[in-house]
Scaffold this active site. Structure first.
Site, short mmCIF file in Angstrom:
data_model
loop_
_atom_site.label_atom_id
_atom_site.label_comp_id
_atom_site.label_asym_id
_atom_site.label_seq_id
_atom_site.Cartn_x
_atom_site.Cartn_y
_atom_site.Cartn_z
N GLY A 317 0.68 -1.18 0.10
CA GLY A 317 -0.07 0.16 -0.15
C GLY A 317 0.82 1.44 -0.13
CD GLU A 318 4.18 2.84 2.74
OE1 GLU A 318 5.50 3.24 2.70
OE2 GLU A 318 3.87 2.58 3.90
#
Lengths: 362, 362
Positions: A317-318
């Site tokens: 993610g991120e």
């Protein structure tokens, strides 16, 4: 939600004339026709979105929407809720994986707090759009109110309008929120009408028993809310998340403003799917960065009939996959702008093509 | 060829202690364990090759070996032989796809003429290691002599030694040579003991009939030479190419000098396969850039049990896939060097890990 439906519905098809121009330019360049594979179809879309002879993605921005999730009360993640807050601080300090990747691809990074369960005070490196200290627990009540949903959509919408004012040429969407693979799976299963088991994975690394619990929790939430699932925005409101809704707003704005958007992994794909369900033409504006390692991401990409740029078995993610994909897109744009044509380079084209002295290229 | 066998055999296993150090560092960084997927195993190998606390791939070089092929007399390519010469000139002028990509990933490019059928005169941007005006036609006679084979291996070997003297930290290998998918298929089918049909693809875009002709030509060459195929160097000599042999020499040098090598597509994979057949430990030094669109590349990568970094359906050669993969490797190295640990960032690690105040990280 009528105004959001209207925003989605006014997005049109990409200009076929620009796609044709891009195809013609690629075919003129000193390479066997079609030999850049997926990069060529990415470039056709990118050129048709930007509508420029010389496309550019030099001005890049990564938007990371962060929020907490009431459903973490049910033990759906390996990590404690405080990690959302700590990782936001890490992003702001430049210490996270996405910061290293953003430096690599020369993108700026904006972190938007749309509902982290923490008080960041007057931290001015953070965009403050907090809609609450996390959503409510979806197995008990709706994750958010209609007002919160509208504001979350608006938070994403506004970020992209600001990026547009600042002449950003390529956007990437990413997120941080402990518990958000659960919300994404709940949204995707409902939108796709998939069994919950088919849409639920191990997130940051759940074991078998914890995965079964996560599935049971999502089923419980679906049972509670499914009477209203015929209205898509109700799916987003009852089992979604602030960051998921904000990224829907961001995608709607980007398609309206003709800015290409790189979609990160599983959670951003939930937002992308939602937008595409509102208007399938939005798909043309989206560049799916990678096939993440999250269990059902491959199936979702296949259902959308999209080819991801990367497949590195990442599950972070991120916007980490999206940042890497930005680098690939920028390389593709450089090829488009800089490679010589057969004519310029005096290179003979394929022998089976009709040939006269004046038409060395196809 | 005894000296080349000796050069291959002295290459040892990567230091397990450095791999362990790399794994420990990755696990300490603020991410769910293993969440970078393939990037993590790439980094483990890269660190163990370079044996540095802070690995670096800032100093990059792309080596493009160019040569012509006698077998083009048999009509195995869509493009006329003169395209090799014209594309070499294009590389030197900076107008080719690889030049754009090299600028993107900030790598220098060296073009080595190991046997182009053209006189480049005193062109000083080109490395002159010409072994002939192309190989001989493999369906008539051996592609090259033993002396030429030795000199081709040496041309690659010397380029990598020079790169080492110039402190190059990451190499990519690529090639240009009309007809060289035929030579690569002939070499790979012989080394893998695959039927020729299973190792032969459409190259730059052959139609069905031309593909059948290409298969028939390779079979004819195999029939002529296969009595000596129990000696691997005879495969390379009779049905290989100058650039394929040079890249074998380059790989042997890189593994000896502990420089990581990015392998481009089908043709470079023939060289890589050859080197790995000499000594399987060489595989640890190779980073397979991408799964190319050439028919049997996927099967070859699977046989080698390697995971390519990219899969973009490219089929261009000239190190184009390798250059893109260099960008991914550099991004990975940046993550390794720059991301904060759980301890540094004050982020709590997973809740199922044993936890005390002093061990927040795994």
């Amino acid at each position: 939600m009528q105004s959001w439906i209207a925003k989605a519905q006014r997005i049109g098809t990409l200009d076929p004339e620009w796609k044709r121009k891009a195809r013609a330019r690629l075919n003129e360049q000193t390479r066997p026709m079609g030999s850049l594979g997926l990069l060529e179809s990415l470039l056709e879309r990118l050129v048709a979105i930007q509508r420029k002879e010389k496309p550019s993605v030099a001005r890049k921005r990564i938007l990371i929407f962060a929020a907490d999730h009431g459903v973490t009360e049910e033990g759906v993640s390996l990590y404690p809720r405080e990690v959302t807050k700590a990782m936001v601080a890490n992003f702001l300090n430049g210490g996270a994986t996405i910061n290293a990747l953003a430096r690599q691809v020369q993108s700026d990074v904006r972190v938007i707090d749309v509902g982290v369960d923490a008080d960041f005070g007057r931290e001015d490196r953070l965009v403050h759009s907090k809609l609450g200290n996390g959503t409510k627990n979806m197995v008990v009540t709706s994750a958010m109110t209609s007002l919160q949903l509208d504001q979350a959509l608006l938070a994403g919408w506004n970020q992209v309008h600001q990026a547009h004012e600042e002449r950003i040429e390529l956007l990437a969407l990413g997120e941080m929120g402990i518990g958000n693979t659960t919300a994404a799976s709940a949204v995707i299963a409902a939108l796709m009408q998939w069994p919950v088991e088919s849409a639920t994975g191990r997130g940051t690394g759940l074991g078998d028993e914890a995965l079964q619990n996560k599935i049971a929790i999502i089923k419980k939430a679906h049972t509670l809310h499914q009477a209203s699932f015929d209205q898509p925005f109700e799916i987003l409101r009852t089992v979604g998340g602030f960051e998921i809704a904000a990224m829907v707003g961001a995608i709607l704005a980007a398609a309206n403003l003709q800015i290409p958007v790189v979609v990160d992994g599983w959670i951003v794909s939930a937002s992308a799917l939602f937008a595409v369900k509102l208007n399938p033409k939005i798909l043309d504006y989206l560049f799916f960065a990678h096939q993440s390692d999250e269990y059902a991401h491959r199936a979702l990409l296949q259902a959308l009939e999209v080819e991801p740029i990367l497949n590195l078995s990442m599950r972070l993610g991120e916007a980490s996959g999206a940042a890497l994909a930005m680098g690939i897109l920028e390389a593709a744009v450089r090829i488009y702008n800089e490679v010589a044509t057969f004519e310029e380079a005096g290179v003979a084209n394929r022998t089976d093509a009709p040939r006269t002295e004046k038409t060395l290229y196809d």
